[in-house]
Design an enzyme around this catalytic site. Structure first.
Site, PDB file in Angstrom:
ATOM      1  N   ASP A 139      48.131  47.606  33.021  1.00 32.74           N
ATOM      2  CA  ASP A 139      47.987  47.106  34.474  1.00 32.74           C
ATOM      3  C   ASP A 139      46.526  46.773  34.859  1.00 32.74           C
ATOM      4  OD1 ASP A 139      49.006  45.627  36.518  1.00 32.74           O
ATOM      5  OD2 ASP A 139      48.778  47.482  37.797  1.00 32.74           O
ATOM      6  N   TYR A 141      43.370  44.982  37.029  1.00 35.49           N
ATOM      7  CA  TYR A 141      42.885  44.808  38.369  1.00 35.49           C
ATOM      8  C   TYR A 141      41.821  43.368  38.610  1.00 35.49           C
ATOM      9  CZ  TYR A 141      41.794  46.999  42.863  1.00 35.49           C
ATOM     10  OH  TYR A 141      41.409  47.452  44.280  1.00 35.49           O
ATOM     11  N   HIS A 146      41.847  40.584  45.589  1.00 34.05           N
ATOM     12  CA  HIS A 146      42.534  41.630  45.929  1.00 34.05           C
ATOM     13  C   HIS A 146      41.509  43.019  45.789  1.00 34.05           C
ATOM     14  CE1 HIS A 146      45.994  44.495  45.668  1.00 34.05           C
ATOM     15  NE2 HIS A 146      45.301  45.235  44.725  1.00 34.05           N
ATOM     16  N   ARG A 155      36.397  51.114  52.287  1.00 30.03           N
ATOM     17  CA  ARG A 155      34.622  51.328  52.088  1.00 30.03           C
ATOM     18  C   ARG A 155      34.242  49.868  52.675  1.00 30.03           C
ATOM     19  NH1 ARG A 155      36.735  52.464  47.153  1.00 30.03           N
ATOM     20  NH2 ARG A 155      36.244  50.185  46.609  1.00 30.03           N
ATOM     21  N   GLU A 210      53.713  44.120  44.192  1.00 26.12           N
ATOM     22  CA  GLU A 210      52.453  43.504  43.994  1.00 26.12           C
ATOM     23  C   GLU A 210      53.005  42.401  43.091  1.00 26.12           C
ATOM     24  OE1 GLU A 210      49.300  47.312  43.764  1.00 26.12           O
ATOM     25  OE2 GLU A 210      50.045  46.335  41.856  1.00 26.12           O
ATOM     26  N   GLU A 212      52.123  39.919  40.261  1.00 16.52           N
ATOM     27  CA  GLU A 212      51.504  39.862  39.232  1.00 16.52           C
ATOM     28  C   GLU A 212      51.951  38.858  38.040  1.00 16.52           C
ATOM     29  OE1 GLU A 212      50.068  43.541  37.835  1.00 16.52           O
ATOM     30  OE2 GLU A 212      50.405  44.505  39.673  1.00 16.52           O
ATOM     31  N   ASP A 244      54.516  45.018  40.301  1.00  9.83           N
ATOM     32  CA  ASP A 244      54.328  46.548  39.903  1.00  9.83           C
ATOM     33  C   ASP A 244      54.463  47.112  41.375  1.00  9.83           C
ATOM     34  OD1 ASP A 244      53.680  48.541  38.075  1.00  9.83           O
ATOM     35  OD2 ASP A 244      51.594  48.293  38.673  1.00  9.83           O
ATOM     36  N   ARG A 248      52.368  53.283  48.432  1.00 10.35           N
ATOM     37  CA  ARG A 248      50.924  53.557  48.742  1.00 10.35           C
ATOM     38  C   ARG A 248      50.633  54.837  49.234  1.00 10.35           C
ATOM     39  NH1 ARG A 248      48.825  49.111  46.009  1.00 10.35           N
ATOM     40  NH2 ARG A 248      49.843  47.206  46.829  1.00 10.35           N
ATOM     41  N   GLN A 251      50.274  57.202  46.041  1.00  7.71           N
ATOM     42  CA  GLN A 251      49.096  56.744  45.333  1.00  7.71           C
ATOM     43  C   GLN A 251      47.790  57.207  46.139  1.00  7.71           C
ATOM     44  OE1 GLN A 251      48.808  52.532  44.706  1.00  7.71           O
ATOM     45  NE2 GLN A 251      46.971  52.864  43.534  1.00  7.71           N
ATOM     46  N   TYR A 255      45.626  59.632  43.747  1.00  5.11           N
ATOM     47  CA  TYR A 255      44.841  58.785  42.685  1.00  5.11           C
ATOM     48  C   TYR A 255      43.306  59.320  42.427  1.00  5.11           C
ATOM     49  CZ  TYR A 255      41.652  56.469  46.138  1.00  5.11           C
ATOM     50  OH  TYR A 255      40.461  56.282  46.873  1.00  5.11           O
ATOM     51  N   LYS A 264      53.195  54.762  41.107  1.00 12.50           N
ATOM     52  CA  LYS A 264      53.326  53.390  40.361  1.00 12.50           C
ATOM     53  C   LYS A 264      54.223  53.375  39.435  1.00 12.50           C
ATOM     54  CE  LYS A 264      50.285  50.275  40.675  1.00 12.50           C
ATOM     55  NZ  LYS A 264      50.439  49.223  41.297  1.00 12.50           N
ATOM     56  N   THR A 268      58.771  49.098  37.382  1.00 12.03           N
ATOM     57  CA  THR A 268      57.942  47.832  37.312  1.00 12.03           C
ATOM     58  C   THR A 268      58.934  46.763  37.169  1.00 12.03           C
ATOM     59  OG1 THR A 268      55.765  49.084  36.698  1.00 12.03           O
ATOM     60  CG2 THR A 268      56.064  46.369  36.314  1.00 12.03           C
ATOM     61  N   THR A 371      47.326  42.826  40.901  1.00 11.65           N
ATOM     62  CA  THR A 371      47.965  41.807  42.045  1.00 11.65           C
ATOM     63  C   THR A 371      46.917  40.730  42.143  1.00 11.65           C
ATOM     64  OG1 THR A 371      48.554  44.069  43.387  1.00 11.65           O
ATOM     65  CG2 THR A 371      48.215  41.960  44.469  1.00 11.65           C
ATOM     66  N   GLU A 385      47.572  44.282  51.853  1.00  7.05           N
ATOM     67  CA  GLU A 385      46.583  43.363  52.408  1.00  7.05           C
ATOM     68  C   GLU A 385      46.952  42.549  53.584  1.00  7.05           C
ATOM     69  OE1 GLU A 385      44.774  41.397  48.864  1.00  7.05           O
ATOM     70  OE2 GLU A 385      46.556  42.034  47.946  1.00  7.05           O
TER      71      GLU A 385
END
Length: 439
Positions: A139, A141, A146, A155, A210, A212, A244, A248, A251, A255, A264, A268, A371, A385
């Site tokens: 998978d 990114y 996204h 951040r 997600e 995808e 997928d 959250r 995760q 993570y 995750k 899927t 995503t 999001e």
């Protein structure tokens, strides 16, 4: 072999399967996606078929009965197998030969009509399967929108990590929990932490989807060898839709430092039909232009042909149907719509990078894009999001509100390709309904 537009893309060709001529069908004769099926309620072994309108043409039966003319015995033999891996392994020329044979068989006025019609099954009366034995699942990114949106939640001042614009980021997912569209998704449980409290084990409260796109590898590469980016597209058999699912809260706790795990790997969902690379030839697009201040990709990730034609224009949608909406027979509600050609990294770049260390890709391996999100609020590919990390609820037309998914919610992904002068084609639906945790 580079796929180009040919007679199989002619928008004026009609099929004797009348439903394939409907302007709204995902599966006109210009598409001819492959899948694996059996008749509902039967104990028949799964077998390969091709979608045409609202029907499935049984390729195993066609091969056994000698209806597949103009192809080699090796290709005909793979049509009698219970998964697409054998056909994938033969390479793009084999798939192209089979596509031409099927196009000829299904065209209006075909002399094979009477014999082929005996091998049709309505899609509504079929059980569909994951179309290939997926040995490896990766998978990516690849959407910078996204990555920026998610990074900003954690951040705000520096959402993208330093490596993002240099390397296609990815992780290895769990192949055994890939399920076909329509399979219920059990709400996962796992460790979660709230604030400074000790972690607890509980059903996920922040379950998400997600949006995808996925690609299936055709021919692979030997262990220790690389796939040059100029040749990467030749290793793609076809594309599908991928959801997928993501827990959250699980995760977020697990993570660091190694990345996604139980948040995750519980499920899927993939769409059952594989739209071939050749079918998508009219919908090739130039790669999304990078800002001038962004670094140039390293040479092994850059090819002029890929920048000019390596992206795909696929209109993707996410729809939701809650349990209440289904009970009231209300229309499904669109949550987002975005074009796949907004991605920062192309499929060829993903493949070239994946194999750049000598990793051996194999027929049937699934590479998902990550995503797909666009630059506008209506083009976001996840509830994380859309709800800004769960801080802003989405109000549905019937008054229900969502920050994350609730039991009974059904998510439906759709994809469709259109271009002037060509027949629109689609991917079919990629659906899954959330059922309660079993803990």
């Amino acid at each position: 072999m580079t796929f180009s537009v040919n007679e199989t893309h002619d928008p004026n060709v009609r099929s004797w399967v009348e439903s394939a001529n409907d302007a709204d069908t995902d599966f006109p004769i210009q598409n001819l996606p492959f899948g694996v099926f059996r008749r509902s309620g039967s104990n028949e072994p799964p077998r390969i078929g091709v979608a045409i309108g609202d029907q499935i043409l049984d390729l195993a039966a066609c091969s056994t009965n000698g209806l597949l003319t103009g192809i080699s015995e090796a290709v005909a033999r793979t049509c009698r197998e219970p998964a697409l891996n054998g056909l994938m392994a033969l390479g793009p020329s084999a798939a192209s030969d089979l596509r031409r044979a099927l196009h000829s068989m299904l065209t209006e006025g075909s002399a094979q009509r009477a014999a082929a019609a005996k091998n049709l099954t309505p899609i509504a009366n079929a059980e569909l399967f994951v179309p290939a034995h997926i040995g490896g699942y990766t998978d990516f990114y690849a959407s910078i929108h996204h990555a920026t949106n998610v990074g900003r939640l954690f951040r705000p001042e520096n959402p993208l990590l330093p490596n993002y614009k240099h390397v296609p980021i990815a992780y290895h997912g769990r192949a055994s929990s890939i399920v076909v569209s329509g399979t219920p998704v059990v709400r996962p449980g796992g460790q979660q932490r709230s604030g400074e409290n000790p972690p607890a084990y509980a059903p996920s409260r922040r379950l998400d989807y997600e949006l995808e796109a996925g690609l299936y590898i055709g021919t692979g590469n030997a262990l220790g060898s690389r796939i040059p980016i100029a040749e990467a597209n030749q290793h793609i058999f076809g594309f599908c839709l991928v959801n997928d699912w993501s827990a959250r809260d699980i995760q977020a706790w697990e993570y660091q430092p190694l990345g996604p795990f139980l948040g995750k790997n519980f499920a899927t969902t993939v769409s059952p039909w594989v739209v071939t690379a050749e079918a998508l030839a009219p919908f090739r697009a130039s790669a999304c232009p990078r800002p001038k201040e962004d670094p140039k990709p390293l040479p092994y990730l850059e090819a002029e042909t890929d920048q000019q034609h390596g992206a795909l224009s696929i209109e993707l949608e996410v729809l939701i149907a809650t349990a209440k909406m289904r009970e009231q027979r209300s229309a499904r509600c669109r949550l987002s719509r975005v074009n796949f050609n907004t991605m920062y990294w192309t499929p060829a770049q993903m493949i070239a990078h994946h194999a750049s260390n000598g990793c051996n890709l194999e027929p049937g391996d699934l590479l998902a894009s990550g995503t797909v999100s666009g630059p506008t609020p209506d083009s976001l590919g996840s509830l994380l999001e859309i709800s800004k990390g769960g801080r802003e609820a989405v109000t549905l037309p019937n008054g229900e509100m969502r920050t994350f998914l609730e039991d009974g919610d059904e998510i439906i992904l759709c994809g469709r390709c259109s271009a002037p002068g060509y027949r629109s084609i689609g991917f079919g639906e990629c659906r899954g309904v959330i059922i309660p945790a079993r803990i």
